[in-house]
Write a protein that holds these residues in place. Structure first.
Motif, short mmCIF file in Angstrom:
data_model
loop_
_atom_site.label_atom_id
_atom_site.label_comp_id
_atom_site.label_asym_id
_atom_site.label_seq_id
_atom_site.Cartn_x
_atom_site.Cartn_y
_atom_site.Cartn_z
N LEU A 154 0.85 -1.19 0.00
CA LEU A 154 0.00 0.00 0.00
C LEU A 154 0.88 1.23 0.00
CD1 LEU A 154 -2.80 1.33 0.20
CD2 LEU A 154 -2.58 1.17 2.70
N TYR A 155 0.70 2.09 -1.00
CA TYR A 155 1.45 3.34 -1.13
C TYR A 155 0.47 4.51 -1.05
CZ TYR A 155 4.96 0.16 -3.06
OH TYR A 155 5.84 -0.88 -3.24
N LEU A 156 0.78 5.52 -0.22
CA LEU A 156 -0.10 6.67 -0.03
C LEU A 156 0.71 7.96 -0.18
CD1 LEU A 156 -2.04 5.45 3.14
CD2 LEU A 156 -2.81 5.30 0.75
N HIS A 157 0.06 9.02 -0.64
CA HIS A 157 0.74 10.31 -0.74
C HIS A 157 -0.28 11.44 -0.69
CE1 HIS A 157 -0.32 9.76 -5.08
NE2 HIS A 157 -0.54 11.06 -4.99
N THR A 158 0.20 12.63 -0.37
CA THR A 158 -0.62 13.84 -0.42
C THR A 158 0.05 14.85 -1.35
OG1 THR A 158 0.51 14.98 1.42
CG2 THR A 158 -1.32 13.49 1.98
N GLU A 159 -0.78 15.66 -1.96
CA GLU A 159 -0.30 16.77 -2.79
C GLU A 159 -0.85 18.07 -2.20
OE1 GLU A 159 -1.31 16.11 -6.89
OE2 GLU A 159 -0.91 13.95 -6.73
#
Length: 330
Positions: A154-159
Motif C-alpha cells: 500500500l502506497y499513499l501520498h498527499t499533494e
C-alpha cells in the motif's frame, strides 16, 4: 471532490497479482482552521542565490499551510530573503523595470489531493515500511508505504497537504527525507531521516545502512556467483513475433555459485545487439542481457537456437508490459 483510479494490472499482467490499482481523490478542502481564524501568515519563499543555469526566485506563501496567493508573485531576490515576513503590497501589479510582480489574492477554497496505489498479491520482494517528508519542490508533500510481500503493498501520498510539517522539518534544499525499515535480499536496511536521492561519506553512520540477517553469511561467507566464458562468441538471429529480426552476438558462460567452495550452478548465454532491440512504444531499446540455456542444449550444440528463442520470449514479455503493439520498419 473528484475520484479517479487506474487499473495497472492491464499493462503489467501477473497471475499472482490480484489487484494493482492506483487512485486519486482531488479537490479535497484543506483543513486550515488556524488560517481561517487568524488569517494567513505570509512569508517569502523561493530558491537561490543565482547559480549557472538557474536564477534565484522569490514568491509569497503562508508559513502555516503553504497556500500561495494567485498569482503567487515574483519578488526581487536582492530585496527579499527566504523566510522573511511579507507585509505587502498585494494586487498583482507588475514592475517591468525590475521584472517583479506583487502577489494576488489568497484563494478562497484551497484544496489538496490524496492518492495512492494498492497491490494485493505479489509485487516487489521484501517487507518494508517508510515515511517521507518532501522538499520545497516535491510533487508529493508527504508519502508513506507498507509492503508485506507476497501479501500486499500500500502506497499513499498527499499533494499540497502537509506543507506546515515540511516547512518546519525540511525547509531548505531539494532533498526529501525518509525514515523506514526494509527487509530484503537477506539484509535489514534502515533509513533515519536520510536524504532520499543522495548519499555521502559525510553522512552519519546511523542515518542509513544495513546488516545481514542470514547467519550463514557470518559463518561461511557471502554467496558469490562467477561466470566463465566457454568457447568463442557466435551469432544468431532473434525473430520477434512482431515481424522484426535482429542479429545478436552470443557468448556461452558457465555459472558457478557458492560460499567457500563454488559448484556448478547453470549455463547462461550473454547476448549483445547493436543497435538494440526496441521494447517501448516511444523509444527505448535493449542492447544486451543474459538468458539461461539448458545443459542438454549445450551438450547437443543447439544452445544458440535455444538462447535466441529465450531472448525473443523475454523481450516479447517486455513489449507486452510496456504496450508496444507493432514495429514500424523504414
Amino acid at each position: 471532490m473528484h475520484f479517479f483510479s487506474v487499473d495497472y494490472s492491464r499493462d503489467r499482467p501477473d497471475r499472482w497479482t490480484f489487484v494493482n490499482r492506483g487512485f486519486w481523490l482531488s479537490d479535497i478542502p484543506r483543513p486550515l482552521l488556524l488560517c481561517r481564524l487568524l488569517g494567513h501568515k505570509p512569508i517569502v519563499d523561493g530558491f537561490g542565490p543565482d547559480r549557472p543555469g538557474l536564477r534565484a526566485a522569490r514568491w509569497v506563501c503562508c508559513d502555516r499551510c503553504g497556500v500561495r496567493p494567485n498569482p503567487q508573485g515574483s519578488l526581487d531576490p536582492d530585496t527579499f530573503q527566504v523566510g522573511d515576513r511579507y507585509a505587502g503590497p498585494y494586487g498583482d501589479s507588475a514592475d517591468p523595470a525590475h521584472g517583479t510582480r506583487t502577489p494576488g489574492a489568497w484563494p478562497k477554497l484551497p484544496a489538496f489531493t490524496f492518492g495512492g496505489q494498492l497491490i494485493l498479491g505479489r509485487s516487489f520482494p521484501g517487507w518494508s515500511a517508510e515515511f517521507k517528508v518532501g522538499n520545497a519542490g516535491s510533487e508529493h508533500t508527504l508519502e508513506a508505504h507498507l509492503k508485506l510481500w507476497p501479501l500486499f503493498a500500500l502506497y499513499l501520498h498527499t499533494e499540497r497537504l502537509g506543507t506546515w510539517l515540511q516547512r518546519r522539518l525540511n525547509p531548505t534544499g531539494y532533498n526529501s527525507r525518509v525514515t523506514g525499515l526494509d527487509i530484503s535480499f537477506g539484509r535489514l536496511w534502515w533509513k533515519l531521516w536520510a536524504k532520499r536521492d543522495d548519499t555521502s561519506r559525510s553522512d552519519p553512520w546511523w542515518q542509513h545502512g544495513s546488516i545481514p540477517l542470514d547467519p550463514r553469511n557470518k559463518l561461511l561467507g557471502r554467496r558469490h556467483y562467477e561466470y566463465e566464458n566457454v568457447g568463442d562468441p557466435v551469432t544468431a538471429t532473434v525473430r520477434m513475433p512482431h515481424g522484426d529480426d535482429h542479429t545478436v552476438t552470443l557468448q556461452l558462460q558457465r555459472c558457478t555459485a557458492g560460499r567457500r567452495r563454488r559448484r556448478f550452478h547453470s549455463w547462461t548465454a550473454d547476448w549483445d545487439c547493436r543497435p538494440g532491440i526496441p521494447t517501448k512504444p516511444h523509444g527505448g531499446e535493449v542492447l544486451g542481457s543474459g538468458v539461461d540455456v539448458t545443459a542438454s542444449a549445450v551438450e547437443e550444440g543447439t544452445w544458440p537456437a535455444e538462447a535466441a528463442a529465450n531472448i525473443a520470449a523475454q523481450l516479447t514479455r517486455d513489449r507486452t508490459r510496456y504496450g508496444l503493439r507493432e514495429i514500424t520498419t523504414a
